[in-house]
Design a protein around this motif. Structure first.
Motif, mmCIF file in Angstrom:
data_model
loop_
_atom_site.group_PDB
_atom_site.id
_atom_site.type_symbol
_atom_site.label_atom_id
_atom_site.label_comp_id
_atom_site.label_asym_id
_atom_site.label_seq_id
_atom_site.Cartn_x
_atom_site.Cartn_y
_atom_site.Cartn_z
ATOM 1 N N PRO A 163 0.812 -1.224 0.000
ATOM 2 C CA PRO A 163 0.000 0.000 0.000
ATOM 3 C C PRO A 163 0.843 1.269 0.000
ATOM 4 N N PHE A 164 0.276 2.317 -0.572
ATOM 5 C CA PHE A 164 0.840 3.653 -0.467
ATOM 6 C C PHE A 164 0.317 4.303 0.808
ATOM 7 N N PRO A 165 1.022 5.339 1.305
ATOM 8 C CA PRO A 165 0.547 6.035 2.500
ATOM 9 C C PRO A 165 -0.892 6.520 2.327
ATOM 10 N N GLY A 166 -1.687 6.309 3.366
ATOM 11 C CA GLY A 166 -3.078 6.735 3.335
ATOM 12 C C GLY A 166 -4.056 5.651 2.932
ATOM 13 N N TRP A 167 -3.535 4.477 2.525
ATOM 14 C CA TRP A 167 -4.417 3.386 2.091
ATOM 15 C C TRP A 167 -4.167 2.149 2.957
ATOM 16 N N ASP A 168 -5.249 1.542 3.416
ATOM 17 C CA ASP A 168 -5.179 0.303 4.187
ATOM 18 C C ASP A 168 -5.568 -0.841 3.253
ATOM 19 N N ALA A 169 -4.641 -1.193 2.384
ATOM 20 C CA ALA A 169 -4.931 -2.192 1.355
ATOM 21 C C ALA A 169 -3.686 -3.008 1.078
ATOM 22 N N ALA A 170 -3.856 -4.117 0.387
ATOM 23 C CA ALA A 170 -2.742 -4.981 -0.013
ATOM 24 C C ALA A 170 -3.253 -5.878 -1.127
ATOM 25 N N GLY A 171 -2.383 -6.713 -1.643
ATOM 26 C CA GLY A 171 -2.845 -7.615 -2.682
ATOM 27 C C GLY A 171 -1.710 -8.332 -3.375
ATOM 28 N N THR A 172 -2.059 -9.055 -4.412
ATOM 29 C CA THR A 172 -1.094 -9.780 -5.223
ATOM 30 C C THR A 172 -1.453 -9.594 -6.700
ATOM 31 N N ALA A 173 -0.472 -9.834 -7.545
ATOM 32 C CA ALA A 173 -0.692 -9.835 -8.990
ATOM 33 C C ALA A 173 0.206 -10.896 -9.596
ATOM 34 N N TYR A 174 -0.274 -11.551 -10.637
ATOM 35 C CA TYR A 174 0.582 -12.498 -11.340
ATOM 36 C C TYR A 174 0.253 -12.467 -12.829
ATOM 37 N N VAL A 175 1.234 -12.884 -13.620
ATOM 38 C CA VAL A 175 1.105 -12.883 -15.077
ATOM 39 C C VAL A 175 0.949 -14.322 -15.553
ATOM 40 N N GLU A 176 -0.073 -14.557 -16.365
ATOM 41 C CA GLU A 176 -0.285 -15.861 -16.981
ATOM 42 C C GLU A 176 -0.027 -15.754 -18.482
ATOM 43 N N LYS A 177 0.637 -16.762 -19.040
ATOM 44 C CA LYS A 177 0.896 -16.810 -20.475
ATOM 45 C C LYS A 177 0.218 -18.039 -21.044
ATOM 46 N N ALA A 178 -0.661 -17.835 -22.050
ATOM 47 C CA ALA A 178 -1.393 -18.933 -22.670
ATOM 48 C C ALA A 178 -0.532 -19.612 -23.731
#
Length: 264
Positions: A163-178
Motif C-alpha cells: 500500500p501507499f501512504p493513506g491506504w489500508d490495502a494490499a494484494g497480489t498480482a501475477y502474469v499468466e501466459k497462454a
C-alpha cells in the motif's frame, strides 16, 4: 510545492529515519516523491536479497556489451577478472562524512548524521545496470527458449502489492501466459478501498518514465490483457490507482498499491 529532501528519502527507505506526519501527508499527495521512495525501497530490497548470492564470473561477451554500451576506451577492453583485484588488506576505510543539521519538509531540523546517499546512488546505478542487462536476457530467454507449454496457461511472474501512504490495502498480482502467447495480469486486491470512485490497473516502467493502463478493477479480483509487444522487463511494476470519475485518462497520482513483478 516543497519536496522531501532526497537524502531524507534515502534514509526513510533504509528505515534509518521515521516519517513525520507532514511527510506522510506530502507522500499521499505527491506522485514524484512517492515514486522516488518506492524506487529506493526496491533498490534496497534487491541489494539486501543479494547478500547470499553466489558470484559467478560472466563471459567475455558480457563485458564486451558493457564496454560498448558505456563507450569505454580500448585501454579497458580486456575483461576484468576477480583475480586481478585481490581482497584489500590493511587499514579500515574512512567512515562517511558527517554533516550539520538539515531542515525537513515540516521545518524541523534533524541532528547531523552519517550520510549514505553517494554509496546508495552508486549502488542504484549498479543495480540498474545489472538489472537491465539481466532482466533483458531473462525475459528474452523466457520468450525464445521456453519449452512448449503442457498446460493451457502458465504463471510466469508474480508481485506482492504494497500500500501507499493513506491506504489500508494490499494484494497480489501475477502474469499468466497462454499456449498461443497471450498474456494476462490477474490482480487480487484486499483492504479498504471504498473511497476510490474508480480503480485503474497500470503497468509502469521501473523509473516511472512510462505507464500503460490495462483496465478498471471492478471488485476485488480482475483479469487484464497485456498489449502485444509490451516488454515486461521494461514495465515490471503493477499499480492500482484511485481515479476520479471525470473522464481524464491520465494517472491521478493517487496510487493505492504497487508491486514489482518477479519470475516464478
Amino acid at each position: 510545492m516543497t519536496h522531501i529532501d532526497r537524502d531524507d528519502l534515502a534514509l526513510i527507505a533504509l528505515a534509518e529515519l521515521d516519517l513525520t506526519e507532514p511527510e506522510r501527508v506530502h507522500l499521499s499527495e505527491c506522485p514524484e516523491c512517492s515514486l522516488d521512495l518506492i524506487s529506493l525501497r526496491h533498490t534496497i530490497a534487491v541489494g539486501r536479497s543479494a547478500r547470499d548470492v553466489e558470484v559467478i564470473e560472466p563471459g567475455d561477451a558480457v563485458w564486451g556489451r558493457i564496454h560498448s554500451a558505456l563507450g569505454l576506451s580500448d585501454a579497458v577492453a580486456g575483461t576484468p577478472r576477480r583475480s586481478d583485484y585481490p581482497a584489500a588488506v590493511g587499514p579500515a576505510r574512512a567512515g562517511p562524512a558527517r554533516v550539520g543539521p538539515v531542515a525537513r519538509i515540516d521545518g524541523s531540523a534533524r541532528p547531523g548524521r552519517a550520510r549514505f546517499w553517494l554509496p546508495l546512488t552508486v549502488a542504484a546505478g549498479i543495480v540498474g545496470l545489472v538489472g537491465g542487462i539481466g532482466g533483458g536476457i531473462w525475459w528474452e530467454s523466457l520468450r525464445q527458449d521456453a519449452a512448449p507449454p503442457v498446460v493451457t496457461e502458465a504463471k510466469i511472474a508474480e508481485a506482492k502489492l504494497d500500500p501507499f501512504p493513506g491506504w489500508d490495502a494490499a494484494g497480489t498480482a501475477y502474469v499468466e501466459k497462454a499456449a498461443d502467447g497471450r498474456r494476462e495480469v490477474v490482480v487480487d486486491l484486499t483492504g479498504a478501498t471504498g473511497t476510490a470512485p474508480l480503480r485503474e490497473v497500470w503497468l509502469i516502467k521501473a523509473d516511472a518514465s512510462g505507464l500503460v493502463s490495462i483496465g478498471l478493477l471492478d471488485g476485488n479480483t480482475g483479469r487484464f490483457s497485456i498489449p502485444d509487444g509490451l516488454d515486461l522487463a521494461q514495465y515490471p511494476l503493477v499499480d492500482v490507482s484511485a481515479e476520479p470519475d471525470n473522464g481524464d485518462p491520465a494517472h491521478s497520482g493517487d496510487s493505492i498499491v504497487r508491486g514489482r513483478l518477479h519470475a516464478t
